[in-house]
Scaffold this motif. Sequence first.
Motif, PDB file in Angstrom:
ATOM      1  N   SER A  51       5.801 -13.472   5.872  1.00 32.27           N
ATOM      2  CA  SER A  51       6.024 -12.170   5.254  1.00 32.27           C
ATOM      3  C   SER A  51       6.640 -11.178   6.218  1.00 32.27           C
ATOM      4  N   LEU A  52       6.399 -11.344   7.515  1.00 27.01           N
ATOM      5  CA  LEU A  52       6.952 -10.421   8.510  1.00 27.01           C
ATOM      6  C   LEU A  52       8.432 -10.737   8.721  1.00 27.01           C
ATOM      7  N   PRO A  53       9.313  -9.746   8.703  1.00 21.36           N
ATOM      8  CA  PRO A  53      10.751 -10.024   8.872  1.00 21.36           C
ATOM      9  C   PRO A  53      11.039 -10.616  10.245  1.00 21.36           C
ATOM     10  N   LEU A  54      11.905 -11.639  10.256  1.00 20.84           N
ATOM     11  CA  LEU A  54      12.279 -12.279  11.521  1.00 20.84           C
ATOM     12  C   LEU A  54      13.434 -11.552  12.203  1.00 20.84           C
ATOM     13  N   VAL A  92       4.071   2.367  14.765  1.00 22.15           N
ATOM     14  CA  VAL A  92       2.833   1.728  14.315  1.00 22.15           C
ATOM     15  C   VAL A  92       1.657   2.689  14.449  1.00 22.15           C
ATOM     16  N   SER A  93       1.612   3.422  15.574  1.00 24.93           N
ATOM     17  CA  SER A  93       0.515   4.365  15.795  1.00 24.93           C
ATOM     18  C   SER A  93       0.512   5.462  14.747  1.00 24.93           C
ATOM     19  N   CYS A  94       1.685   5.988  14.406  1.00 25.94           N
ATOM     20  CA  CYS A  94       1.768   7.053  13.392  1.00 25.94           C
ATOM     21  C   CYS A  94       1.386   6.520  12.014  1.00 25.94           C
ATOM     22  N   ALA A  95       1.803   5.288  11.717  1.00 28.71           N
ATOM     23  CA  ALA A  95       1.462   4.702  10.418  1.00 28.71           C
ATOM     24  C   ALA A  95      -0.044   4.537  10.272  1.00 28.71           C
ATOM     25  N   GLY A 136       8.042   0.011   6.580  1.00 27.96           N
ATOM     26  CA  GLY A 136       8.418  -1.399   6.419  1.00 27.96           C
ATOM     27  C   GLY A 136       7.631  -2.163   5.395  1.00 27.96           C
ATOM     28  N   GLY A 137       6.601  -1.580   4.829  1.00 26.02           N
ATOM     29  CA  GLY A 137       5.853  -2.259   3.780  1.00 26.02           C
ATOM     30  C   GLY A 137       4.574  -2.901   4.279  1.00 26.02           C
ATOM     31  N   PRO A 138       3.836  -3.536   3.375  1.00 24.33           N
ATOM     32  CA  PRO A 138       2.526  -4.114   3.717  1.00 24.33           C
ATOM     33  C   PRO A 138       2.567  -5.130   4.848  1.00 24.33           C
ATOM     34  N   ALA A 139       3.609  -5.965   4.879  1.00 19.97           N
ATOM     35  CA  ALA A 139       3.681  -7.001   5.914  1.00 19.97           C
ATOM     36  C   ALA A 139       3.724  -6.381   7.308  1.00 19.97           C
ATOM     37  N   TYR A 145       0.067  -3.718  15.771  1.00 25.52           N
ATOM     38  CA  TYR A 145       0.796  -3.652  17.047  1.00 25.52           C
ATOM     39  C   TYR A 145       1.487  -4.963  17.390  1.00 25.52           C
ATOM     40  N   TRP A 146       1.180  -6.029  16.658  1.00 22.31           N
ATOM     41  CA  TRP A 146       1.918  -7.281  16.861  1.00 22.31           C
ATOM     42  C   TRP A 146       3.395  -7.091  16.511  1.00 22.31           C
ATOM     43  N   PHE A 147       3.690  -6.135  15.636  1.00 20.04           N
ATOM     44  CA  PHE A 147       5.074  -5.826  15.254  1.00 20.04           C
ATOM     45  C   PHE A 147       5.898  -5.401  16.476  1.00 20.04           C
ATOM     46  N   VAL A 148       5.249  -4.778  17.474  1.00 21.46           N
ATOM     47  CA  VAL A 148       5.962  -4.336  18.679  1.00 21.46           C
ATOM     48  C   VAL A 148       6.516  -5.532  19.442  1.00 21.46           C
TER      49      VAL A 148
END
Length: 401
Positions: A51-54, A92-95, A136-139, A145-148
């Motif tokens: 689900s996370l964009p590559l 991510v922190s603001c979200a 970016g949505g639910p994913a 913070y893994w998104f970083v």
Amino acid sequence: MSKASAFLKRLIPNIAPTSRHERFRSSAGAFVGVLLTGLVSTMAVGSGDVSLPLLIAPMGASAVLLFAAPTSPLAQPWSIMGGNMIAAFIGVSCALAIGDPVVAAAVAVALAIATMMMMGCLHPPSGAVALTAVLGGPAVHEAGYWFVLTPVGVNSALILLVAFAFNNATGRRYPHLAPVAATNPHHTADPLPTQRLGVVPEDLQAVLAQYDEVVNISSDVLDELLHQAQIRAYHRRSGEISCSEVMSRDVATVSPQTSLREAWRLLLEHRIKALPVVTEADGLVGIVTQTDFMHNSALGRNGQLRFGFGDKVRLVLGGRSKTPRIVADIMTRRVQSALPETMIAKLVPPMADMGLHHMPIVNERNRVVGIVTQSDLIAALFQRHTEQASAEEESPRANVA
């Protein structure tokens, strides 16, 4: 042209023109960069149902800077890695901390810009990274913070590696490192001759500080562009004089196998300070000067140059295991040269700042056809200045007549 048309024309940015080759190179680089970043990210993370964009959208904006403007301060490695990851962390922190997504997005972009400017890693696409972290949505929200790290960190590192390889392979230096400050070849505290008049780096820094806005060009590139513009303006004002017009054509030369005594005799006989070193196969291969002799020899009691002094002195002066006997033992192998059609204005910076006293002139086959000395350069510039002054004096007389 109507006022409306004139106003609309002013809205079009005055971007410097580029060749078809450069436009193709930039587009091809972006294609390769985004494609490889996406493929490698897919192989690294997996092509299953994730689900996370590559591959995140801001990489397209990063590709514009990396491949179309690789010398920009906004496109350097720290700008991309630092800017994208800082923006992702802030987003991510603001979200997580702000419930309203619109407010969170605005705060994230504002904090990202402020932090990047403070950390010296401003990168415009990073603003989009901060927005992606918030909107970016639910994913993306579930990743936290893994998104970083992935996809932001992985995408940034991959496209950066592709930019390094592609730009250097296609003739564009990347990353754009600030040049080492030129030092006075005479090892004195005086500025270089070309930095004593006209626009100097300190002037640029002062003006940029007064301008107080982000300028999408590094100060060293700006300095180089101004320097080239000054040379071009000089050509326009004083007329173009080529090396072929002022060079000495009857040039005394030696081969690498010429004895040092013979080379020294030629210097004394012709009352010159340098001899181009040539071979039948390669043409110009070096130059031997009085300075080369002084670095590798000593004066005898009668004041004449001698060779073969003690091992201790040779070790201190030259570090050689044997006594220098031929030109190849002491000549300077990295020698700058110019073509006969080269304008003499282009010889001024190397001869003034690098301490070069002689510039061999070679043809397209690297054969020595002449030599230009500092005296030739000064005489030519003085002659042209004198001719211009005389023409300006005659002009008012002609008008009066």
